[in-house]
Scaffold this active site. Structure first.
Site, PDB file in Angstrom:
ATOM      1  N   GLY A 147      47.332  13.749  56.322  1.00  0.00           N
ATOM      2  CA  GLY A 147      46.517  12.775  55.612  1.00  0.00           C
ATOM      3  C   GLY A 147      45.195  13.311  55.116  1.00  0.00           C
ATOM      4  O   GLY A 147      44.223  12.572  54.979  1.00  0.00           O
ATOM      5  N   LEU A 168      45.870  17.918  51.690  1.00  0.00           N
ATOM      6  CA  LEU A 168      46.266  19.321  51.627  1.00  0.00           C
ATOM      7  C   LEU A 168      47.782  19.478  51.525  1.00  0.00           C
ATOM      8  O   LEU A 168      48.334  20.515  51.868  1.00  0.00           O
ATOM      9  CB  LEU A 168      45.740  20.076  52.852  1.00  0.00           C
ATOM     10  CG  LEU A 168      44.221  20.116  52.993  1.00  0.00           C
ATOM     11  CD1 LEU A 168      43.814  20.830  54.267  1.00  0.00           C
ATOM     12  CD2 LEU A 168      43.580  20.787  51.778  1.00  0.00           C
ATOM     13  N   SER A 215      50.257  18.088  53.185  1.00  0.00           N
ATOM     14  CA  SER A 215      51.004  18.236  54.434  1.00  0.00           C
ATOM     15  C   SER A 215      52.411  17.674  54.305  1.00  0.00           C
ATOM     16  O   SER A 215      53.369  18.230  54.857  1.00  0.00           O
ATOM     17  CB  SER A 215      50.267  17.544  55.585  1.00  0.00           C
ATOM     18  OG  SER A 215      50.074  16.161  55.308  1.00  0.00           O
ATOM     19  N   SER A 216      52.565  16.577  53.552  1.00  0.00           N
ATOM     20  CA  SER A 216      53.895  15.986  53.387  1.00  0.00           C
ATOM     21  C   SER A 216      54.815  16.933  52.627  1.00  0.00           C
ATOM     22  O   SER A 216      55.989  17.113  52.986  1.00  0.00           O
ATOM     23  CB  SER A 216      53.801  14.643  52.666  1.00  0.00           C
ATOM     24  OG  SER A 216      53.193  14.778  51.395  1.00  0.00           O
ATOM     25  N   GLU A 221      60.285  11.486  48.107  1.00  0.00           N
ATOM     26  CA  GLU A 221      59.061  10.670  48.098  1.00  0.00           C
ATOM     27  C   GLU A 221      59.233   9.440  47.217  1.00  0.00           C
ATOM     28  O   GLU A 221      58.788   8.344  47.550  1.00  0.00           O
ATOM     29  CB  GLU A 221      57.874  11.514  47.618  1.00  0.00           C
ATOM     30  CG  GLU A 221      57.493  12.603  48.609  1.00  0.00           C
ATOM     31  CD  GLU A 221      55.995  12.689  48.848  1.00  0.00           C
ATOM     32  OE1 GLU A 221      55.296  11.675  48.678  1.00  0.00           O
ATOM     33  OE2 GLU A 221      55.543  13.778  49.229  1.00  0.00           O
ATOM     34  N   ASP A 223      52.803  19.369  44.242  1.00  0.00           N
ATOM     35  CA  ASP A 223      52.689  19.735  45.658  1.00  0.00           C
ATOM     36  C   ASP A 223      53.971  20.385  46.154  1.00  0.00           C
ATOM     37  O   ASP A 223      53.937  21.419  46.843  1.00  0.00           O
ATOM     38  CB  ASP A 223      52.375  18.500  46.507  1.00  0.00           C
ATOM     39  CG  ASP A 223      50.972  17.977  46.269  1.00  0.00           C
ATOM     40  OD1 ASP A 223      50.215  18.605  45.506  1.00  0.00           O
ATOM     41  OD2 ASP A 223      50.642  16.922  46.843  1.00  0.00           O
ATOM     42  N   TYR A 250      47.258   6.188  43.785  1.00  0.00           N
ATOM     43  CA  TYR A 250      47.999   7.163  42.981  1.00  0.00           C
ATOM     44  C   TYR A 250      48.948   6.436  42.035  1.00  0.00           C
ATOM     45  O   TYR A 250      48.989   6.710  40.836  1.00  0.00           O
ATOM     46  CB  TYR A 250      48.785   8.136  43.868  1.00  0.00           C
ATOM     47  CG  TYR A 250      49.571   9.142  43.063  1.00  0.00           C
ATOM     48  CD1 TYR A 250      49.032  10.378  42.743  1.00  0.00           C
ATOM     49  CD2 TYR A 250      50.842   8.837  42.571  1.00  0.00           C
ATOM     50  CE1 TYR A 250      49.729  11.293  41.962  1.00  0.00           C
ATOM     51  CE2 TYR A 250      51.551   9.740  41.792  1.00  0.00           C
ATOM     52  CZ  TYR A 250      50.990  10.967  41.498  1.00  0.00           C
ATOM     53  OH  TYR A 250      51.689  11.852  40.716  1.00  0.00           O
TER      54      TYR A 250
END
Length: 346
Positions: free
Chosen positions: A74, A77, A79-80, A118, A130, A180
């Protein structure tokens, strides 16, 4: 910082997930019933990837997976994306071994599948950047990526005498996913208006600065106009940043970082008090070339280019000023650019 997973085959169709930092937590799901597990607090990203892999035709096998993540969750960066690509590489590698498939893994295909996870499993209309960076990253290189065509070019990232310092606001990004989707919708609204007047465009990336300036008055909604302006000018800054890196001009690169943050603050409106405070505190330190937020905003992290000799001063002064302004204790990570997702054989 990385996301690492250890995987072993099971004899049944169950996928078990554990994490080294979640003691006592076990997620166990049948591979044939993954749609029932969308609302998990932890494990939904991994199961979403497994679900989309199966939809794409991969023959997965039951397995036990143990995750070790050092990318702060969260924090903006990605992470997901790191978890998704680590999961995808592990599951496909095991699947290929079980089905005697020897062809090289298509990492770009996996990046797109993780994006689908996602969209369809998590419910976030994220872009591809990402996942693509997590899949295709190369040590000491930046990636210039056309997110529409997925054409990419590796750009050497060598700022001699400088370090990349990531500053974490330690504020969780509670609004990031919602905002987003909202920003994306606003940009799509602006694009549809401009399509009526600029022939042949299919995305905001097709629009030049001159075209935008000529037609921006046709976007009546001021907020939508600002969103579109940010995207079009940011695309231009990206190209100038590549040029700065290729020319070995760190000062120009740093200046573009600052311009980017200011646009994200004023036009795209995704920064917030904490990110703005970190950026301003960073620029107050002598030896800092540039600083900007990273990720979706509303908390998370900034990234700064700091002269080697100024790093210790940066950590002390930025941390002090940030705490005085917000009451939060920032975390700092001196980072390098590493390789993307891959199998590590033990």
């Amino acid at each position: 910082m990385s996301s690492t997973v250890v995987i072993r085959k099971r004899k049944d169709r169950i996928i078990n997930l554990r994490a080294t930092d979640l003691e006592g937590v076990l997620v166990s799901a049948p591979l044939d019933e993954l749609e029932d597990y969308k609302n998990l607090k932890w494990g939904n990203y991994q199961l979403g990837v497994a679900s989309e892999l199966q939809k794409a035709g991969y023959k997965l096998t039951g397995c036990d997976m143990l995750f070790h993540d050092t990318v702060p969750l969260g924090s903006g960066l990605s992470s997901s994306a790191a978890i998704e690509l680590a999961t995808a590489i592990a599951l496909v590698t095991l699947s290929n071994e079980e089905n005697n498939i020897r062809e090289e893994i298509d990492k770009i295909k996996l990046a797109k599948i993780c994006q689908d996870a996602e969209h369809n499993f998590i419910g976030v209309k994220c872009g591809i950047m990402d996942q693509f960076a997590s899949a295709m990253g190369k040590s000491n290189h930046a990636i210039l990526l056309d997110c529409r065509s997925l054409f990419y070019r590796l750009v050497p990232f060598s700022l001699k005498g400088y370090k990349i310092v990531i500053s974490n606001t330690m504020k969780k990004r509670s609004l990031a996913a919602i905002k987003y989707n909202e920003r994306r919708s606003e940009c799509e609204e602006g694009l549809e208006i401009l399509k009526k007047y600029i022939p042949g465009i299919t995305c905001l990336g097709d629009i030049t600065i001159k075209q935008f300036e000529d037609y921006k008055h046709l976007i009546d909604n001021v907020t939508v106009r600002r969103r579109v302006e940010h995207v079009i000018y940011e695309n231009d800054r990206v190209l100038m940043a590549v040029q700065a890196l290729e020319q070995g001009n760190p000062e120009k690169f740093g200046s573009l970082m600052i311009q980017s943050h200011d646009s994200l603050r004023d036009l795209y409106e995704v920064t917030g008090e904490e990110l703005d405070c970190l950026k301003e505190a960073a620029l107050a330190v002598e030896g800092v070339l540039g600083s900007r937020m990273t990720g979706a905003g509303f908390g998370g992290c900034t990234i700064s280019v700091v002269k080697n000799s100024a790093v210790e001063t940066f950590l002390e002064q930025v941390g002090k000023r940030y705490f005085e302004k917000t009451g939060l204790k920032a975390e700092f990570y001196i980072s390098e650019i590493g390789d993307g997702a891959r199998e590590i054989k033990c």
